[in-house]
Enzyme design. Structure first.
Site, mmCIF file in Angstrom:
data_model
loop_
_atom_site.group_PDB
_atom_site.id
_atom_site.type_symbol
_atom_site.label_atom_id
_atom_site.label_comp_id
_atom_site.label_asym_id
_atom_site.label_seq_id
_atom_site.Cartn_x
_atom_site.Cartn_y
_atom_site.Cartn_z
ATOM 1 N N HIS A 1 40.509 22.731 25.610
ATOM 2 C CA HIS A 1 39.469 23.710 25.202
ATOM 3 C C HIS A 1 38.458 23.938 26.326
ATOM 4 O O HIS A 1 37.295 24.243 26.046
ATOM 5 C CB HIS A 1 38.729 23.265 23.932
ATOM 6 C CG HIS A 1 39.631 22.853 22.819
ATOM 7 N ND1 HIS A 1 40.042 23.697 21.813
ATOM 8 C CD2 HIS A 1 40.242 21.662 22.567
ATOM 9 C CE1 HIS A 1 40.847 23.046 20.978
ATOM 10 N NE2 HIS A 1 40.995 21.821 21.416
ATOM 11 N N SER B 1 32.257 39.331 50.777
ATOM 12 C CA SER B 1 31.630 40.441 50.067
ATOM 13 C C SER B 1 30.974 41.358 51.080
ATOM 14 O O SER B 1 30.450 40.897 52.095
ATOM 15 C CB SER B 1 30.584 39.896 49.094
ATOM 16 O OG SER B 1 29.602 40.882 48.836
ATOM 17 N N LYS C 1 29.173 35.028 50.264
ATOM 18 C CA LYS C 1 30.284 34.961 49.301
ATOM 19 C C LYS C 1 31.622 34.587 49.938
ATOM 20 O O LYS C 1 31.942 35.009 51.032
ATOM 21 C CB LYS C 1 30.462 36.317 48.597
ATOM 22 C CG LYS C 1 29.405 36.662 47.575
ATOM 23 C CD LYS C 1 29.364 35.742 46.358
ATOM 24 C CE LYS C 1 30.551 35.850 45.431
ATOM 25 N NZ LYS C 1 30.546 37.050 44.612
ATOM 26 N N GLU D 1 42.745 35.880 41.868
ATOM 27 C CA GLU D 1 42.441 36.938 40.897
ATOM 28 C C GLU D 1 43.554 37.975 40.838
ATOM 29 O O GLU D 1 43.919 38.454 39.758
ATOM 30 C CB GLU D 1 41.114 37.614 41.268
ATOM 31 C CG GLU D 1 39.933 36.689 41.095
ATOM 32 C CD GLU D 1 38.660 37.287 41.689
ATOM 33 O OE1 GLU D 1 37.711 37.465 40.926
ATOM 34 O OE2 GLU D 1 38.632 37.577 42.888
#
Ligand code: ARG
Length: 472
Positions: free
Chosen positions: A162, A283, A289, A296
């Site tokens: 979970h 970024s 970043k 992804e």
């Protein structure tokens, strides 16, 4: 609007005019099926030999055809022969190429076969070949995960259910769990390949042929294990494509699950791994970043892989036997799935191979969230306490620790006794991560010895996968 008849059409004698431009645009598939050319040419060589054996070509004609087919293959591979906008599909383009090389002799090759059995054969050949390429890439990913597991064999990590801390595990154990999924993907493709190894050639349009062809000889030459048992099924069956797409979609889902984990692992909340600069992006506005785009995209591409499967199943639903032109819609989803996997898997393999595991952070947080609570409960069970009571006693202990903001091992003897009569000082003996890991020695469990076995077994499996992919 009616356009001019294209120079080479495989049909047309019974038509008074040429096809409408709109029809031609709708029906033309050469822009995507041209990639089947090498497979179509393989099948053509096999068919030429069968026509020779049937006495429908003489020796000289056969050798002229074979030379021309080889030449065409060479020219197509090197861009010297290209499909034109006038060619309806790969078969039309290649027949044009053959006619350009050997004149009317080229027209003899069409005897006894139809584009219906040809296209089904081409797609099977393409997929069996590309399944091996996909497996080669999956082997690289399996290897990257197994190598990382080898390096992190000694590293305890938080095990989650979970998405909450549950019980400590070895980080290697978690990496090897992903390998198991990819190993099943490979096994699924191997199993798929056995069912796909059936040759449709000889079915003709649907009913077989009145010419003395030898479908089994063609099947053998093309590396299939048998010729189709039913010619109607041979030209209409696309199970093999749908099943391949299921294998691809499930592999995509597995890639997305690994991708999601890497996304989490690289957050500053987790800090479990750091990606190598070569597998991370920046970024345009935030100079600090470092983004996990590979992970992804692996997660996102699962969407199109599932879409490819859905698209084909939807095309197939309700199609009457035998061949219907709807079946031309089988190819783009299949090509997209192959291209997607060949694009994504190497990137994920590279990302995994080069990521740095933050061993200290994993070890420090392995027991967070009272992750050793089950160990205390199971210790009480070994002392004869019913698990139900043990569970309750440790539940109280966890609440007490949360309220007082201390760890399970920091509770005094007196306080333990106050919380529950079962909680005697010896419970502290199980409150170590090493002990908790070593204790979970059931087969497949997280004990170092068990994880070592898993790793060795899976390495053997990966070797077998690599050998299968190289086998051709
Ligand atoms: N381009 C067609 C396909 O992909 C080839 C078979 C065409 N057959 C036909 N009878 N029109 O399915």
């Amino acid at each position: 609007m009616t356009g001019q008849a294209p120079p080479t059409r495989l049909w047309g004698a019974r038509f008074s005019g040429g096809p409408a431009d709109a029809l031609t645009r709708l029906s033309t598939s050469v822009q995507f099926d041209w990639r089947l050319a090498p497979y179509d040419l393989l099948a053509s060589r096999a068919h030429a030999r069968v026509l020779r054996a049937a006495g429908l070509l003489d020796e000289h004609e056969l050798s002229r055809l074979l030379v021309a087919l080889d030449e065409l293959d060479h020219d197509a591979r090197h861009g010297l022969f290209r499909p034109s906008t006038e060619d309806e599909d790969v078969h039309t383009a290649l027949e044009r190429g053959l006619l350009e090389r050997v004149g009317s002799l080229g027209g003899k090759l069409r005897a006894g076969r139809s584009r219906n059995d040809q296209i089904a054969t081409d797609l099977r050949l393409y997929l069996r070949d590309h399944a091996r390429q996909v497996v080669s890439r999956l082997v690289e990913l399996e290897t990257a995960l197994v190598d990382q597991a080898e390096r992190t064999m000694h590293v305890p990590a938080p095990g989650m259910t979970h998405m909450q801390h549950a019980q400590p595990v070895l980080f290697a154990h978690q990496l090897l769990a992903h390998v198991q999924a990819f190993a099943r993907d490979v096994a699924r493709l191997q199993d798929w390949d056995r069912r796909a190894a059936v040759s449709p050639l000889g079915a003709g349009a649907l009913a077989g042929s009145s010419l003395p062809l030898d479908p089994q000889a063609v099947a053998t030459e093309l590396g299939f294990s048998s010729a189709a048992a039913n010619s109607i099924d041979a030209v209409s069956d696309r199970d093999f494509a749908a099943e391949f797409l299921f294998c691809a979609a499930l592999a995509g889902v597995h890639l997305s699950r690994l991708g999601e984990e890497v996304v989490l692992w690289t957050t500053s909340e987790f800090r479990w791994v750091e990606l190598d600069d070569s597998f991370a992006t920046g970024s345009s506005i935030m100079p600090q970043k470092k983004n996990p785009d590979v992970a992804e995209l692996a997660r996102g591409k699962a969407g199109r892989l599932v879409g490819d499967l859905t698209a084909l199943l939807t095309v197939l639903k309700g199609l009457p036997l035998a061949y219907d032109r709807d079946l031309q819609e089988d190819k783009e989803p299949v090509f997209d799935a192959v291209d997607t996997l060949l694009l994504v898997v190497p990137a994920v393999a590279g990302m995994i191979a080069t990521m740095r595991v933050n061993e200290a952070r994993l070890a420090q947080t392995a027991a967070d969230g009272f992750a050793l609570a089950t160990d205390v409960a199971e210790h009480l069970v070994r002392r004869g306490v019913p698990f139900r009571e043990a569970h309750e006693a440790v539940g109280h202990l966890v609440v007490w620790c949360s309220v007082h903001d201390v760890d399970l091992g920091d509770v005094s003897d007196d306080d333990l006794r106050t919380i529950s009569e079962h909680l005697t000082p010896d419970v502290r003996s199980v409150l170590s991560v090493e002990g908790a890991l070593a204790a979970r020695a059931t087969p497949g469990g997280t004990a170092p010895a068990r994880v070592r076995e898993q790793l060795d077994d899976v390495r053997q499996l990966v070797h077998e996968h690599a050998a299968w992919a190289a086998d051709g």
